[in-house]
Design an enzyme around this catalytic site. Sequence first.
Site, PDB file in Angstrom:
ATOM      1  N   GLY A 173      49.294  44.787  55.024  1.00 47.44           N
ATOM      2  CA  GLY A 173      49.233  45.635  53.834  1.00 47.44           C
ATOM      3  C   GLY A 173      47.910  46.363  53.748  1.00 47.44           C
ATOM      4  O   GLY A 173      46.973  46.083  54.504  1.00 47.44           O
ATOM      5  N   GLN A 200      44.065  37.745  56.436  1.00 47.45           N
ATOM      6  CA  GLN A 200      42.920  37.766  55.531  1.00 47.45           C
ATOM      7  C   GLN A 200      43.187  36.953  54.266  1.00 47.45           C
ATOM      8  O   GLN A 200      42.273  36.353  53.695  1.00 47.45           O
ATOM      9  CB  GLN A 200      42.567  39.218  55.199  1.00 47.45           C
ATOM     10  CG  GLN A 200      42.112  39.992  56.432  1.00 47.45           C
ATOM     11  CD  GLN A 200      42.245  41.505  56.282  1.00 47.45           C
ATOM     12  OE1 GLN A 200      42.840  42.003  55.325  1.00 47.45           O
ATOM     13  NE2 GLN A 200      41.714  42.243  57.243  1.00 47.45           N
ATOM     14  N   GLU A 240      54.303  42.269  66.053  1.00 45.88           N
ATOM     15  CA  GLU A 240      55.618  42.924  66.054  1.00 45.88           C
ATOM     16  C   GLU A 240      55.631  44.132  66.978  1.00 45.88           C
ATOM     17  O   GLU A 240      56.693  44.654  67.326  1.00 45.88           O
ATOM     18  CB  GLU A 240      56.034  43.320  64.637  1.00 45.88           C
ATOM     19  CG  GLU A 240      55.376  44.550  64.058  1.00 45.88           C
ATOM     20  CD  GLU A 240      53.945  44.310  63.603  1.00 45.88           C
ATOM     21  OE1 GLU A 240      53.236  45.308  63.372  1.00 45.88           O
ATOM     22  OE2 GLU A 240      53.545  43.133  63.469  1.00 45.88           O
ATOM     23  N   CYS A 274      47.684  40.363  59.767  1.00 40.45           N
ATOM     24  CA  CYS A 274      46.777  41.399  59.261  1.00 40.45           C
ATOM     25  C   CYS A 274      46.288  41.064  57.848  1.00 40.45           C
ATOM     26  O   CYS A 274      45.449  40.199  57.694  1.00 40.45           O
ATOM     27  CB  CYS A 274      47.441  42.772  59.346  1.00 40.45           C
ATOM     28  SG  CYS A 274      46.253  44.140  59.407  1.00 40.45           S
ATOM     29  N   HIS A 310      48.856  43.021  65.258  1.00 37.96           N
ATOM     30  CA  HIS A 310      50.282  43.202  64.944  1.00 37.96           C
ATOM     31  C   HIS A 310      51.186  42.774  66.106  1.00 37.96           C
ATOM     32  O   HIS A 310      51.500  43.581  66.984  1.00 37.96           O
ATOM     33  CB  HIS A 310      50.545  44.665  64.590  1.00 37.96           C
ATOM     34  CG  HIS A 310      50.025  45.042  63.243  1.00 37.96           C
ATOM     35  ND1 HIS A 310      50.798  45.011  62.101  1.00 37.96           N
ATOM     36  CD2 HIS A 310      48.793  45.445  62.849  1.00 37.96           C
ATOM     37  CE1 HIS A 310      50.072  45.376  61.065  1.00 37.96           C
ATOM     38  NE2 HIS A 310      48.855  45.647  61.492  1.00 37.96           N
TER      39      HIS A 310
END
Length: 368
Positions: free
Chosen positions: A229, A261, A345, A257, A343
């Site tokens: 996000g 955090q 994905e 991501c 990432h």
Amino acid sequence: MKKHTSTDAILLLNDGTVFTGKSLGRIGTTGGELCFNTGMTGYQEIFTDPSYYGQLVVTTFSHIGNYGVQADEVESDRIQINGLVCKEFSHHFSRHTAKGSLQEYFDKAGIVGICEIDTRALVRHIRDKGAMNAIISSEITDIEELRRKLEEVPSMEGLELSSHVSTQAEYDMQPEEVKYRVAVLDLGVKRNSLNNLVQRGCAVKVFPYHTPFEEMEKWNPDGYFISNGPGDPAATTVAINSVKQILEKSKPMFGICMGHQMLAQANGIATYKMHNGHRGLNHPVKNLITGRSEITSQNHGFVVDAQQLQQHPQVEVTHINLNDNTIEGIRMKGKPAFSVQYHPESSPGPHDSTYLFDDFVALLEQNK
């Protein structure tokens, strides 16, 4: 295809630097944090990635738009970037499966951009000076007026943006054979993250970012996925509290991501804004558990504080960036929770890291 007429356009940076070029997309004015992406392909996936919300993206590859757009190459239901800066913008496309031009795509979405500028000079400038706010205009030529408008653009530091990109209502996705139930906390989730879970037999239910933990627990999930996000992770306090409650229940958890955090913040480990961030398809990361390295797709402007992490008794580093040694992955000691900054994905990008979804499924199986 309707012919586009370019007009003169201006890019004004927060430090007063000015670039002049030609318009692309809709004629207008837009501002945001200026950042650059080094990927050579996958521009449609980049533009629809919710993590880019509120940003102006500079593409370092010289030709953008040459293969057009098509509906199945999106990561969300709309373009998320505030504006585009590129060298050569192609109004024509050559891919026979494309359903339209990038110009038409931007024009319909109301996206403003600038092309025909020296992006190498621009990237070198912000690489040295750091990411900063900027404004693009193809309708205003007065620099002083643009400077006043630029002052109104908020700083990314301290900005909570997940509420702008998260789903407004719960929804689910089902595999042919359901093996596990995964609750997804949507901070700006990419569609391919959900696809990777479904492909592995996970029924997923996606919840708005502000959903109370108790509400998600009513669905009785086997584990939790905390998505990527935009914005400052330290300002995303609702999600931090949710992750704390997930950890208290010792439910399996995988964060990507922003989700990475959130796991750090939930353990009292700070995050901070980077000089430039990591955005591209070619970032080398070392897995400290296996000793293997992988080439990763990345998009983040904040990072976990390595010094605080090393002093934490319950969290350990699992991955590091081989370019700058920043933290790329962590896991809890004694709890089934882990996360990565990049990432896996892999849309767009290499597939080196998809094993992390398999690792999460293995955790779900062990803790079922």
